[in-house]
Design a protein around this motif. Structure first.
Motif, PDB file in Angstrom:
ATOM      1  N   THR A 246       4.932 -27.675 -29.168  1.00 31.98           N
ATOM      2  CA  THR A 246       4.402 -27.639 -27.796  1.00 31.98           C
ATOM      3  C   THR A 246       3.158 -26.771 -27.717  1.00 31.98           C
ATOM      4  O   THR A 246       2.161 -27.123 -27.072  1.00 31.98           O
ATOM      5  N   LEU A 249       0.240 -28.567 -29.394  1.00 31.56           N
ATOM      6  CA  LEU A 249      -0.212 -29.718 -28.604  1.00 31.56           C
ATOM      7  C   LEU A 249      -1.165 -29.293 -27.494  1.00 31.56           C
ATOM      8  O   LEU A 249      -2.047 -30.056 -27.096  1.00 31.56           O
ATOM      9  N   SER A 250      -0.996 -28.051 -27.009  1.00 36.12           N
ATOM     10  CA  SER A 250      -1.872 -27.568 -25.945  1.00 36.12           C
ATOM     11  C   SER A 250      -3.311 -27.419 -26.415  1.00 36.12           C
ATOM     12  O   SER A 250      -4.227 -27.301 -25.596  1.00 36.12           O
ATOM     13  N   ASN A 252      -4.737 -29.764 -28.187  1.00 32.49           N
ATOM     14  CA  ASN A 252      -5.186 -31.147 -28.405  1.00 32.49           C
ATOM     15  C   ASN A 252      -5.278 -31.514 -29.878  1.00 32.49           C
ATOM     16  O   ASN A 252      -6.152 -32.284 -30.286  1.00 32.49           O
ATOM     17  N   HIS A 255      -0.984 -35.373 -34.162  1.00 34.01           N
ATOM     18  CA  HIS A 255       0.345 -35.218 -34.748  1.00 34.01           C
ATOM     19  C   HIS A 255       0.243 -34.897 -36.239  1.00 34.01           C
ATOM     20  O   HIS A 255       1.013 -34.086 -36.762  1.00 34.01           O
ATOM     21  N   ALA A 273       6.792 -34.843 -29.881  1.00 35.35           N
ATOM     22  CA  ALA A 273       5.718 -34.936 -28.890  1.00 35.35           C
ATOM     23  C   ALA A 273       6.055 -35.974 -27.821  1.00 35.35           C
ATOM     24  O   ALA A 273       5.785 -35.779 -26.633  1.00 35.35           O
ATOM     25  N   ARG A 274       6.669 -37.084 -28.247  1.00 37.60           N
ATOM     26  CA  ARG A 274       7.057 -38.114 -27.282  1.00 37.60           C
ATOM     27  C   ARG A 274       8.140 -37.590 -26.344  1.00 37.60           C
ATOM     28  O   ARG A 274       8.134 -37.870 -25.135  1.00 37.60           O
ATOM     29  N   GLU A 275       9.093 -36.833 -26.900  1.00 35.74           N
ATOM     30  CA  GLU A 275      10.136 -36.245 -26.061  1.00 35.74           C
ATOM     31  C   GLU A 275       9.546 -35.307 -25.010  1.00 35.74           C
ATOM     32  O   GLU A 275       9.963 -35.298 -23.853  1.00 35.74           O
ATOM     33  N   ILE A 276       8.548 -34.521 -25.441  1.00 36.15           N
ATOM     34  CA  ILE A 276       7.950 -33.541 -24.536  1.00 36.15           C
ATOM     35  C   ILE A 276       7.207 -34.235 -23.396  1.00 36.15           C
ATOM     36  O   ILE A 276       7.260 -33.813 -22.247  1.00 36.15           O
ATOM     37  N   THR A 277       6.514 -35.321 -23.724  1.00 38.04           N
ATOM     38  CA  THR A 277       5.685 -35.990 -22.710  1.00 38.04           C
ATOM     39  C   THR A 277       6.478 -36.952 -21.830  1.00 38.04           C
ATOM     40  O   THR A 277       6.143 -37.153 -20.664  1.00 38.04           O
ATOM     41  N   THR A 278       7.555 -37.537 -22.405  1.00 36.82           N
ATOM     42  CA  THR A 278       8.310 -38.541 -21.628  1.00 36.82           C
ATOM     43  C   THR A 278       9.618 -38.003 -21.076  1.00 36.82           C
ATOM     44  O   THR A 278      10.186 -38.596 -20.152  1.00 36.82           O
ATOM     45  N   ALA A 296      12.708 -32.683 -18.464  1.00 40.47           N
ATOM     46  CA  ALA A 296      11.473 -32.383 -19.173  1.00 40.47           C
ATOM     47  C   ALA A 296      11.297 -30.887 -19.280  1.00 40.47           C
ATOM     48  O   ALA A 296      11.698 -30.162 -18.410  1.00 40.47           O
TER      49      ALA A 296
END
Length: 296
Positions: A246, A249-250, A252, A255, A273-278, A296
């Motif tokens: 996380t 990812l901040s 940018n 992956h 990353a998908r779990e964090i965003t979705t 989330a």
């Protein structure tokens, strides 16, 4: 071949040592006359011109502990190398004037940057470990610090709670950590396979990368990163990995870049990353995969 003599110009006018090296100006004549009279007075009062080297030797040790090199002490005291080491090793009595010059040298302040005093090595060791977890080799770190790679390896594998280091070493490592934190060794000419191997080795040892640490945490003896705890369970380790991903990812980062930096599989990073965003967490079991909704 003997050591070259110290020239007269190395001493101020009025110093008897300048007179003994050939200067015959009025100021030097006055200085040597005063010195002779003082020696006569000391002998007449039973004190003599020589003293025990113990007090000067203790002061030399104090100056060394405050980070001064032998050459710096010699230069500030105005004594030659032979006299300096004769005093330091207490081989024989010394001239009273030599003692006075040694005692006149003021020690450095303990908090002066780049000094040689000893400090707790915790922050230095953990910073070097974190850089290794990012993929930086001991050879690269040693080159930046002006030390051999074995010195870096020795520190990385030392006990953070009992090891002490010189202040200048701590200063260099702190500056190096601030400079390299969050950067990839591959972007600075390192071979990708070597950086990846170092990351995996650090991961096996439980060393957390620079992304995990705040600057103040390195020197905090009460801060224990969960990744370095041998008793950490799967859920704690998973939470730590999610937090690291996380954080990166901040910035940018892709992956692939995050996976390379943390020594993880790119597919795993992409799933997290998908779990964090979705908000959809994928739970993997030995037999099958199941998906369920999470907050989330």
């Amino acid at each position: 071949m003997g050591r070259p003599a110290i020239p007269a110009e190395a001493f101020e006018h009025g110093d008897p040592r300048r007179y003994r090296r050939g200067c015959r100006c009025t100021t030097c004549k006055t200085g040597v006359t005063a010195a002779v009279r003082r020696q006569r007075y000391l002998r007449a009062t039973g004190r003599g011109a020589t003293v025990s080297p113990q007090r000067a030797a203790r002061h030399i040790e104090l100056l060394r502990n405050h980070g001064m090199s032998d050459k710096e002490i010699q230069a500030e005291a105005g004594v030659c190398q032979n006299v300096f080491y004769r005093i330091a090793m207490q081989r024989s009595e010394i001239h009273r004037a030599s003692e006075t010059r040694i005692l006149a040298v003021r020690p450095r302040q303990i908090d002066e940057p780049r000094s040689g005093i000893h400090l707790p090595g915790r922050g230095t060791i953990l910073r070097l470990r974190a850089l290794a977890a990012d993929g930086w080799s001991a050879a690269q770190l040693g080159e930046h610090c002006g030390k051999h790679k074995q010195f870096i390896v020795h520190l990385q594998n030392s006990d953070p709670d009992t090891t002490v280091v010189r202040r200048w070493v701590a200063d260099y490592v702190t500056a190096l950590s601030n400079q390299l934190a969050g950067q990839r060794p591959e972007d600075h000419g390192a071979a990708a396979h070597i950086a990846e191997r170092i990351r995996k080795t650090a991961a096996r040892k439980g060393w957390a990368g620079t992304a995990y640490w705040d600057p103040d945490d390195y020197d905090n003896p009460d801060f224990k990163p969960a990744i370095s705890d041998n008793s950490v369970n799967v859920h704690q380790l998973g939470a730590l990995r999610r937090a690291e991903i996380t954080h990166l990812l901040s910035f940018n980062l892709s992956h692939v870049e995050i996976a390379s930096r943390l020594g993880m599989n790119a597919d795993y990073v992409r799933d997290i990353a998908r779990e964090i965003t979705t908000g959809v967490r994928r739970i993997r079991t030995t037999g099958q995969q199941a998906a369920h909704q999470t907050a989330a």
